[in-house]
Write a protein that holds these residues in place. Structure first.
Motif: not given
Length: 174
Positions: A134-141
């Protein structure tokens, strides 16, 4: 008719088929959906959606016995995204992933669908280990992967993104 994989209270998880072209286009059309995936701009037409179904998913079902599966709302029979596994040749691992139309975000569908996929894999698939990148900024994921019970593995750079890898053993290590 597509092969049924599993069901939850609200969802049907099944293989994709060529009747799903419009749905695949629709859930990829909003640029927010692919913002953190590295797939931005990949689905710009119905032909692109058909190519993904035919050349990737249907091919991988035959080759590996699995690929991304359709997430279908039971109440409407609408395909709202994908979930499940892919054999990621780039990292030589099996990746769990999901993608949903934005109007279905925040309703718990990603967690519900992928928990069902994990239970299916434990019972019916020969998978011992999965990763979730997961991309670090994608907190929902990040939150979804944590709710699935996955554990932090490492951080790395890929395709211009800062990636966090989570992982999970599906079968007890001997």
């Amino acid at each position: 008719m597509s092969k049924l994989i599993t069901e939850t209270q609200r969802l049907i998880i099944r293989e994709f088929n060529l009747d799903d072209v419009q749905a695949v286009y629709d859930f990829n059309a909003d640029e927010r959906v692919n913002r953190y995936t590295g797939d931005a701009g990949v689905v710009q037409s119905l032909a692109d959606a058909e190519r993904i179904i035919r050349d990737i998913w249907l091919t991988e079902y035959l080759q590996f016995g699995y690929a991304r599966w359709a997430v279908v709302l039971k109440e409407s029979n609408q395909v709202i995204g994908f979930c499940g596994f892919k054999n990621d040749y780039r990292i030589n691992e099996t990746d769990i992933g999901y993608r949903l139309s934005p109007e279905h975000w925040g309703k718990g569908y990603a967690t519900e669908a992928n928990k069902a996929c994990i239970e299916y894999a434990k019972a019916k698939m020969d998978l011992d280990y999965i990763v979730g990148d997961v991309v670090e900024q994608n907190q929902a994921s990040v939150n979804v992967l944590l709710k699935l019970g996955m554990k932090f593995n490492k951080r790395f750079d890929d395709l211009g993104f800062k990636i966090i890898r989570y992982d999970m053993y599906l079968k007890a290590k001997s």
